[in-house]
Motif scaffolding. Structure first.
Motif, short mmCIF file in Angstrom:
data_model
loop_
_atom_site.label_atom_id
_atom_site.label_comp_id
_atom_site.label_asym_id
_atom_site.label_seq_id
_atom_site.Cartn_x
_atom_site.Cartn_y
_atom_site.Cartn_z
N ALA A 84 1.34 -1.18 0.13
CA ALA A 84 -0.17 0.32 -0.25
C ALA A 84 0.45 1.38 -0.12
CB ALA A 84 -0.55 0.01 1.31
N LEU A 85 2.12 1.72 0.48
CA LEU A 85 3.08 2.27 0.99
C LEU A 85 3.95 2.45 -0.83
CD1 LEU A 85 4.25 1.52 4.43
CD2 LEU A 85 3.00 4.13 3.67
N ALA A 86 3.59 1.36 -1.56
CA ALA A 86 4.90 1.37 -2.91
C ALA A 86 5.54 2.03 -2.59
CB ALA A 86 3.20 1.98 -3.70
N THR A 87 6.60 1.10 -1.23
CA THR A 87 7.84 1.69 -1.09
C THR A 87 8.73 0.36 -1.72
OG1 THR A 87 7.75 0.69 1.32
CG2 THR A 87 7.16 2.78 0.83
N GLN A 88 8.19 -0.37 -2.26
CA GLN A 88 9.20 -1.72 -3.10
C GLN A 88 9.59 -2.53 -2.17
OE1 GLN A 88 9.08 -1.83 -6.37
NE2 GLN A 88 8.26 0.33 -6.41
N GLN A 89 10.74 -3.10 -1.83
CA GLN A 89 11.30 -3.61 -0.46
C GLN A 89 12.18 -3.21 0.74
OE1 GLN A 89 11.64 -6.68 -1.02
NE2 GLN A 89 11.22 -6.78 -3.34
N MET A 90 11.22 -1.71 1.05
CA MET A 90 11.01 -0.94 1.75
C MET A 90 9.59 -1.61 3.36
SD MET A 90 14.66 -0.82 1.93
CE MET A 90 14.10 0.78 3.95
#
Length: 251
Positions: A84-90
């Motif tokens: 949901a945050l779209a932070t990839q791999q974080m």
């Protein structure tokens, strides 16, 4: 130079291997032997079967942790948060798995304490045989799974197993309870994930509509909405809210 170094090394090795009276004992090099011999009695056969069973349980331990504890729901919800945050791999997968494991240990602590008190310790003390200790250990674990399992899912697997209608929870076998518990956990996890996605989806829609109204069609909305989503998540103390919701969902 190389030859002189080899000579010095050989001399030192010879000194270490020679026994000098009153100074030091020779260094003993241990040997390891592996072999399979024929069992000479029923007791050795039973011991071999116990070792084989223990190795099988250890190899299936990850699956047992995933399918019979709270781990499934926790790791899915945490993955929904990252998507949901779209932070990839974080955060990275290692962080999510580690957090899910420690939350699982925290949630399952009362169940494991009951297993240790009612089954493991009496078995180690010799008061319970292995089979009875195993059945006793299943009691608190089944109680936990029953609390988190929907009746609809139990009815599905009871019907598919062609079992008579159970009158009590004791009549439901464990091999029916485990898959029912698993799909119930999946449903609950996806429900929580949907609720997590809603505020971030609203931000994406606002940013996308704003960019379209400004004529900036070539600019990806994700690049603009990502800082706002992270800011919103930090301002509302998102990790606290997510973990609190997970813990309350098991109460």
């Amino acid at each position: 130079m190389k030859q002189s170094g080899l000579i010095v090394f050989a001399v030192l090795l010879a000194i270490l291997m020679v026994e000098v009276p009153g100074i030091a004992a020779p260094i003993a090099v241990p040997s390891i032997t592996l072999g399979v011999t024929e069992a000479e009695g029923p007791q050795e056969v039973a011991l071999s079967l116990q070792v084989l069973f223990l190795l099988t349980v250890l190899s299936l331990a990850p699956s047992i942790i995933i399918m019979m504890t709270s781990f499934t729901r926790i790791v899915i919800v945490l993955s929904f948060v990252r998507n949901a945050l779209a932070t990839q791999q974080m955060p990275p997968n290692q962080i999510l798995i580690g957090l899910a494991l420690f939350l699982t240990f925290f949630i399952m602590a009362p169940t494991w304490q009951a297993i240790n008190q009612d089954a493991l310790q009496p078995y180690l003390a010799g008061d319970l045989p292995a089979e009875e200790a195993f059945n006793q250990a299943l009691v608190p674990l089944r109680e936990f799974m029953f609390k988190q399992t929907r009746e609809k899912d139990l009815e599905l697997f009871v019907a598919m197993a062609k079992l008579p209608r159970p009158e009590t929870k004791v009549d439901i076998p464990t091999n029916v309870l485990i898959p029912a518990f698993a799909i119930s956990e999946l449903k609950t996890a996806f429900q929580l994930g949907f609720m997590i996605f809603i505020p971030f989806m609203v931000i994406d829609m606002i940013v996308a509509s704003t960019l379209m109204s400004m004529g900036m069609l070539m600019l990806p909305p994700v690049m603009i909405s990502l800082p706002f989503k992270i800011l919103l998540f930090v301002l509302v103390d998102g990790w606290y809210l997510v973990i609190r919701s997970l813990l309350l969902s098991f109460s």
